[in-house]
Write a protein that holds these residues in place. Structure first.
Motif, mmCIF file in Angstrom:
data_model
loop_
_atom_site.group_PDB
_atom_site.id
_atom_site.type_symbol
_atom_site.label_atom_id
_atom_site.label_comp_id
_atom_site.label_asym_id
_atom_site.label_seq_id
_atom_site.Cartn_x
_atom_site.Cartn_y
_atom_site.Cartn_z
ATOM 1 N N CYS A 267 -13.482 2.418 -26.540
ATOM 2 C CA CYS A 267 -13.495 1.309 -25.599
ATOM 3 C C CYS A 267 -13.290 1.888 -24.212
ATOM 4 C CB CYS A 267 -12.383 0.334 -25.944
ATOM 5 S SG CYS A 267 -12.028 -0.815 -24.631
ATOM 6 N N ARG A 268 -14.184 1.549 -23.310
ATOM 7 C CA ARG A 268 -14.047 2.011 -21.924
ATOM 8 C C ARG A 268 -13.279 0.929 -21.188
ATOM 9 N NH1 ARG A 268 -14.652 0.856 -16.433
ATOM 10 N NH2 ARG A 268 -14.982 2.798 -15.354
ATOM 11 N N PRO A 269 -11.973 1.130 -20.995
ATOM 12 C CA PRO A 269 -11.160 0.065 -20.424
ATOM 13 C C PRO A 269 -11.250 0.044 -18.900
ATOM 14 C CG PRO A 269 -9.786 1.904 -21.076
ATOM 15 C CD PRO A 269 -11.187 2.346 -21.271
ATOM 16 N N PRO A 270 -11.607 -1.101 -18.313
ATOM 17 C CA PRO A 270 -11.769 -1.132 -16.856
ATOM 18 C C PRO A 270 -10.490 -0.844 -16.071
ATOM 19 C CG PRO A 270 -12.074 -3.326 -17.808
ATOM 20 C CD PRO A 270 -12.030 -2.368 -18.937
ATOM 21 N N CYS A 271 -9.342 -1.313 -16.552
ATOM 22 C CA CYS A 271 -8.165 -1.158 -15.694
ATOM 23 C C CYS A 271 -7.550 0.233 -15.802
ATOM 24 C CB CYS A 271 -7.151 -2.261 -15.930
ATOM 25 S SG CYS A 271 -6.270 -2.132 -17.442
ATOM 26 N N PHE A 272 -8.032 1.041 -16.725
ATOM 27 C CA PHE A 272 -7.608 2.435 -16.808
ATOM 28 C C PHE A 272 -7.851 3.128 -15.465
ATOM 29 C CE2 PHE A 272 -8.306 6.892 -17.961
ATOM 30 C CZ PHE A 272 -7.278 7.129 -18.847
ATOM 31 N N ALA A 273 -9.043 2.858 -14.895
ATOM 32 C CA ALA A 273 -9.402 3.483 -13.624
ATOM 33 C C ALA A 273 -8.461 3.044 -12.508
ATOM 34 C CB ALA A 273 -10.842 3.118 -13.276
ATOM 35 N N PHE A 274 -8.100 1.764 -12.517
ATOM 36 C CA PHE A 274 -7.256 1.259 -11.422
ATOM 37 C C PHE A 274 -5.877 1.909 -11.465
ATOM 38 C CE2 PHE A 274 -9.517 -2.978 -12.460
ATOM 39 C CZ PHE A 274 -10.708 -2.453 -12.016
ATOM 40 N N VAL A 275 -5.356 2.024 -12.688
ATOM 41 C CA VAL A 275 -4.020 2.596 -12.805
ATOM 42 C C VAL A 275 -4.066 4.088 -12.463
ATOM 43 C CG1 VAL A 275 -2.044 2.895 -14.326
ATOM 44 C CG2 VAL A 275 -3.398 0.837 -14.483
ATOM 45 N N ALA A 276 -5.188 4.736 -12.833
ATOM 46 C CA ALA A 276 -5.337 6.149 -12.468
ATOM 47 C C ALA A 276 -5.366 6.305 -10.947
ATOM 48 C CB ALA A 276 -6.612 6.716 -13.083
ATOM 49 N N GLY A 277 -5.981 5.345 -10.265
ATOM 50 C CA GLY A 277 -6.081 5.434 -8.814
ATOM 51 C C GLY A 277 -4.913 4.827 -8.081
ATOM 52 N N PHE A 278 -3.921 4.354 -8.848
ATOM 53 C CA PHE A 278 -2.821 3.636 -8.205
ATOM 54 C C PHE A 278 -2.001 4.531 -7.285
ATOM 55 C CE2 PHE A 278 1.323 1.356 -8.295
ATOM 56 C CZ PHE A 278 0.873 0.205 -7.684
ATOM 57 N N SER A 279 -1.819 5.785 -7.695
ATOM 58 C CA SER A 279 -1.057 6.710 -6.853
ATOM 59 C C SER A 279 -1.695 6.839 -5.476
ATOM 60 C CB SER A 279 -1.005 8.083 -7.506
ATOM 61 O OG SER A 279 -0.193 8.043 -8.638
ATOM 62 N N LYS A 280 -3.019 6.928 -5.497
ATOM 63 C CA LYS A 280 -3.755 7.047 -4.241
ATOM 64 C C LYS A 280 -3.568 5.783 -3.385
ATOM 65 C CE LYS A 280 -6.909 9.287 -1.890
ATOM 66 N NZ LYS A 280 -6.749 10.679 -1.526
ATOM 67 N N MET A 281 -3.580 4.653 -4.091
ATOM 68 C CA MET A 281 -3.515 3.367 -3.398
ATOM 69 C C MET A 281 -2.200 3.172 -2.656
ATOM 70 S SD MET A 281 -4.688 0.137 -5.595
ATOM 71 C CE MET A 281 -5.640 0.922 -6.837
ATOM 72 N N ILE A 282 -1.109 3.631 -3.255
ATOM 73 C CA ILE A 282 0.195 3.337 -2.666
ATOM 74 C C ILE A 282 0.714 4.476 -1.793
ATOM 75 C CG2 ILE A 282 0.922 1.698 -4.414
ATOM 76 C CD1 ILE A 282 2.564 3.946 -5.688
ATOM 77 N N GLU A 283 -0.063 5.527 -1.650
ATOM 78 C CA GLU A 283 0.388 6.646 -0.839
ATOM 79 C C GLU A 283 0.590 6.183 0.604
ATOM 80 O OE1 GLU A 283 -1.386 10.599 -2.275
ATOM 81 O OE2 GLU A 283 -1.918 10.422 -0.173
ATOM 82 N N GLY A 284 1.747 6.409 1.142
ATOM 83 C CA GLY A 284 2.002 6.010 2.521
ATOM 84 C C GLY A 284 2.450 4.576 2.680
ATOM 85 N N CYS A 285 2.437 3.814 1.579
ATOM 86 C CA CYS A 285 2.907 2.420 1.651
ATOM 87 C C CYS A 285 4.432 2.378 1.638
ATOM 88 C CB CYS A 285 2.408 1.633 0.451
ATOM 89 S SG CYS A 285 0.710 1.136 0.566
ATOM 90 N N GLN A 286 4.959 1.206 1.886
ATOM 91 C CA GLN A 286 6.394 0.993 1.721
ATOM 92 C C GLN A 286 6.687 0.728 0.242
ATOM 93 O OE1 GLN A 286 8.825 0.615 4.513
ATOM 94 N NE2 GLN A 286 7.168 1.829 5.371
ATOM 95 N N LEU A 287 7.921 0.960 -0.121
ATOM 96 C CA LEU A 287 8.324 0.727 -1.510
ATOM 97 C C LEU A 287 8.001 -0.697 -1.940
ATOM 98 C CD1 LEU A 287 9.821 1.774 -4.024
ATOM 99 C CD2 LEU A 287 11.938 1.070 -2.955
ATOM 100 N N ALA A 288 8.269 -1.661 -1.053
ATOM 101 C CA ALA A 288 8.068 -3.065 -1.408
ATOM 102 C C ALA A 288 6.597 -3.421 -1.573
ATOM 103 C CB ALA A 288 8.693 -3.962 -0.347
#
Lengths: 158, 623
Positions: free
Chosen positions: B584-605
């Motif tokens: 099964c090619r799960p769509p949200c696998f990619a999002f979680v893999a890219g999550f580190s990139k997404m939150i880089e430089g963000c605030q904790l909240a």
């Protein structure tokens, strides 16, 4: 009707201390929703306005185990998450109760495989088992009422 | 021969072992040493431009030689073409060159393959287990690992790799040791564990954060806490038996998973379902999609402190669940779709009830638009936060609303239409900035589009064969079964059984409308099973172990547009009644893999709304 008629005119009611404590405790359950899987959808339904678990005094989730007294284990528990669940349970203060929400937490359900814990009662004591995959909101409410009944009848430590 | 294969043949003639065009899928088996160069060529060639690594998986051929086959599936946004690249790897020491330098997502895909199959990737920066825990022995998806081979539980005391949470001393020690120099100042970073049991991590995921004050400097996302061995189960049960497991992949919109899996098996078998059935699948899929988006937005808003939209949307979702329950008999885990059709026809009067419920959904949608879309508090929390660039999103293999929020107009329903989606007029909303606000707006608009799709599907759906001529009188299905069991079959075929579609499936009258006529896949109508020997034999042939649905030898990949993006099923059949491999090619696998990139430089909240916006569904993520 209501309290006034229940207690009569003279404002005195006699009961056993155990029963009074049980009565107080059963209506002030603070759940810790340990939500892992599909059952979480029904947990959402049951706690939102349509089914409204608040009517039973048990809708205000506390996400700190130290503030909670009812561990609702909602959804499949895998071998990887099991130590976490156990630690959450250990961090809760007495008196504490555990509800196994959904068949995966009761027995492992149809996930009879290398990754799934076959029932959370293999790692911690369970008070009420709510079967169903996932259980309907009505079943959850019944399960909660059974727990309340159990608390009412229990011998309490104080 | 497709263009891509020709170019490959020209350029890498000595590395291509075999090319194939099977069931519309183009594939090439290549020399494992050349796989990195070939993939790089396919990605960078100006004409081909295969820029999306849709999937990377592995098949274990057990005793076969070579034992493993690594499968790469590429997609080109430019030409809308797809190609499978396969590399064969043999034991001992199965190893192949990493492609994690070409696509970010390959990092996690390769970790998963290493974890489950034990194929290692040369040059991978961080080859750790992904789904299983460190103490786990062996590789569970290998054919020689039995499905019920359990390993002892790791206790909190016995763990040595800070699997749960580091102790206070450990984290203090780590902080003391970790001092970096920035602008001549020594900076001490703080390490913080978020999850696996955290109020805002709906679903179970662990994020180890490295913080500079409140700013996120780095993070490591840990998944696998809900690994339930879907793929292993699918290899150990009949094709029909897999449906209940697919329900529990993305449990917010289970029917879409059902449809995706059924379409993949149907592709293998080469059958196409009836028109009415296609529209039923469309209608039920879109109802599920609405429920999914409502849940995602409601939960995200709730985590930001806006409880009201959550309650409104739960109310709307309840309306969707009632519709689903009416058709399937279950609220969430429905198992409604079958190979070659659906379980039963829509109940009478369903259309008008759907229209009523859609009115409710639209009313709630309007309310929530008023509450959130221009709400200063909400917009300030989400605008420009958790953004990801289009190039990164593609490199992380984003699909669905997350990719559309970045401005890429890609929707499987438009690019590879299935189930008559090409006959329905709907828009694909796209965003601009790829931030949380855009994701929210895209999902809100998709709810409206799904409503439109449902309405059009009801206009186009052929009328069911509900009124048929019969001379017998109606009798309850249970009674008919009893008569059949005692051999009193005389005249039984002329009678019509009254079946409850949610519990008993399709009766004779609607059977032809919702089930394929192919006897290899469709159970006969209940009347035939109980009243005729042909029906009974047909029924048993499909039910008995070793005889069920047996697709011909081969493999097929079928993508559908799940609520989160491209949901694909890759099935390898060896001709028996159980799939050899289901991926099964799960769509949200990619999002979680890219999550580190997404939150880089963000605030904790900011992690909270960002995590809410990716709509991680653990069942699908960890499988």
């Amino acid at each position: 009707m209501g309290l006034r008629s229940l207690f009569g005119g003279d404002n005195v009611v006699t009961t056993k201390l155990d029963e009074a404590i049980g009565w107080a405790r059963k209506y002030s359950l603070f759940p810790y929703p340990f939500v892992t899987a599909c059952c979480g959808m029904e947990y959402m339904s049951v706690s939102a306005s349509h089914y409204d678990l608040d009517r039973f005094g048990a809708a205000f989730p506390r996400f700190s185990p130290r503030q909670a007294d009812m561990l609702m284990c909602v959804g499949t528990v895998s071998q990887k998450i099991a130590p976490v669940l156990r630690r959450v349970y250990d961090q809760m203060c007495e008196p504490k109760y555990v509800i196994a929400f959904g068949v995966c937490t009761c027995t492992g359900g149809f996930y009879d495989n290398y990754a799934t814990v076959q029932g959370i009662d293999t790692i911690l004591p369970v008070d009420v088992y709510i079967p169903g995959c996932p259980p309907r909101p009505e079943t959850v409410i019944q399960g909660l009422m059974l727990l309340q009944e159990k608390i009412q009848k229990q011998k309490h430590e104080y | 021969m497709p263009n891509a294969l020709k170019l490959l043949q020209n350029k890498f003639s000595d590395c291509i072992r075999e090319t194939n065009c099977h069931l519309g899928d183009t594939s090439a088996v290549v020399n494992k040493k050349a796989v990195h160069d070939i993939l790089e060529f396919l990605r960078d060639d100006a004409d081909l431009n295969f820029d999306l690594l849709v999937d990377l998986t592995c098949v274990d051929y057990g005793e076969g030689e070579p034992r493993f086959e690594i499968v790469y599936l590429l997609h080109s946004f430019k030409t809308k073409a797809r190609i499978f690249i396969k590399a064969q790897v043999s034991e001992p020491d199965p190893q192949v060159q990493t492609v994690s330098d070409l696509w970010h997502i390959a990092d996690w895909y390769e970790r998963e393959v290493w974890d489950l199959f034990g194929v290692s990737f040369k040059g991978h920066p961080d080859l750790r287990r992904l789904l299983m825990y460190e103490e786990f022995q062996g590789h569970p998806l290998r054919k020689d690992y039995s499905i019920d081979k359990r390993q002892p539980l790791v206790t909190a005391e016995g763990t040595n790799n800070s699997q749960i949470t580091p102790t206070l001393e450990q984290s203090q020690q780590a902080m003391e040791e970790y001092v970096s120099e920035e602008n001549g100042l020594s900076v001490r970073h703080m390490f913080l564990n978020m999850g696996p049991s955290h109020p805002a991590m709906h679903g179970v995921v662990k994020i180890v954060l490295e913080l500079d004050g409140e700013k996120v400097v780095g993070s490591d996302v840990g998944i696998g806490y809900l690994h339930r061995a879907f793929e292993k189960h699918a290899e150990n049960i009949s094709y029909t038996g897999v449906f209940p497991y697919t329900d529990r992949l993305n449990y917010v919109s289970p029917i879409i998973n059902n449809v995706g899996y059924a379409l993949a098996v149907e592709k293998l078998l080469g059958i196409e379902v009836t028109e009415r059935c296609k529209y039923i699948r469309v209608i039920m899929s879109e109802i599920s999609r609405i429920a999914d988006h409502l849940t995602c937005i409601g939960a995200m808003a709730m985590e930001l402190g806006a409880m009201t939209p959550f309650l409104y949307f739960m109310q709307a979702r309840e309306a969707m669940y009632q519709l689903i329950e009416e058709v399937t008999g279950a609220r969430i885990t429905v198992s409604y779709v079958r190979v070659g059709g659906v379980k039963a026809d829509l109940p009478a009067g369903f259309e008008s009830r759907v229209h009523d419920q859609l009115k409710k959904v639209r009313a709630e949608l309007k309310q929530v638009h008023r509450l959130l879309s221009r709400n200063r508090i909400f917009v300030d929390r989400v605008q420009g936060i958790g953004a990801i660039s289009t190039a990164d999103a593609i490199s992380y293999s984003f699909t669905g609303p997350m990719l559309r929020a970045c401005g890429v107009d890609y929707d499987v329903r438009k690019t590879f239409p299935y189930s008559n989606y090409d006959r329905i007029d709907f828009d694909v909303p796209v965003g601009e900035n790829g931030d949380i606000l855009d994701r929210y707006l895209v999902r809100m608009e998709e709810i409206e589009q799904s409503c439109r799709i449902i309405e059009q599907a009801f206009e186009k759906i052929p009328v069911g064969n509900v009124m048929v001529d019969f001379t017998g009188k109606e009798i309850p299905a249970e009674k008919m079964a009893d008569l059949g069991k005692f051999g009193q079959t005389e005249g039984l075929l002329l009678q019509v059984a009254v079946t409850d579609p949610t519990l008993l499936g399709a009766g004779e009258s609607e059977h032809a409308e919702v089930r394929h006529a192919d006897k290899r896949v469709s159970l006969p109508a209940k009347e035939k099973t109980y009243a005729s020997i042909e029906g009974l034999i047909n029924h048993f042939m499909l039910i008995m172990d070793g005889h069920g649905i047996c697709p011909p030898k081969g493999e097929a990949y079928f993508p559908v547009e799940g609520a989160n993006g491209e949901l694909g099923f890759y099935i390898v059949s060896d001709g028996s009644d159980k799939a050899y491999r289901v991926r099964c090619r799960p769509p949200c696998f990619a999002f979680v893999a890219g999550f580190s990139k997404m939150i880089e430089g963000c605030q904790l909240a900011d992690i909270i709304p960002a995590f809410g916006s990716i709509n991680m569904i653990a069942g699908e993520l960890d499988r």
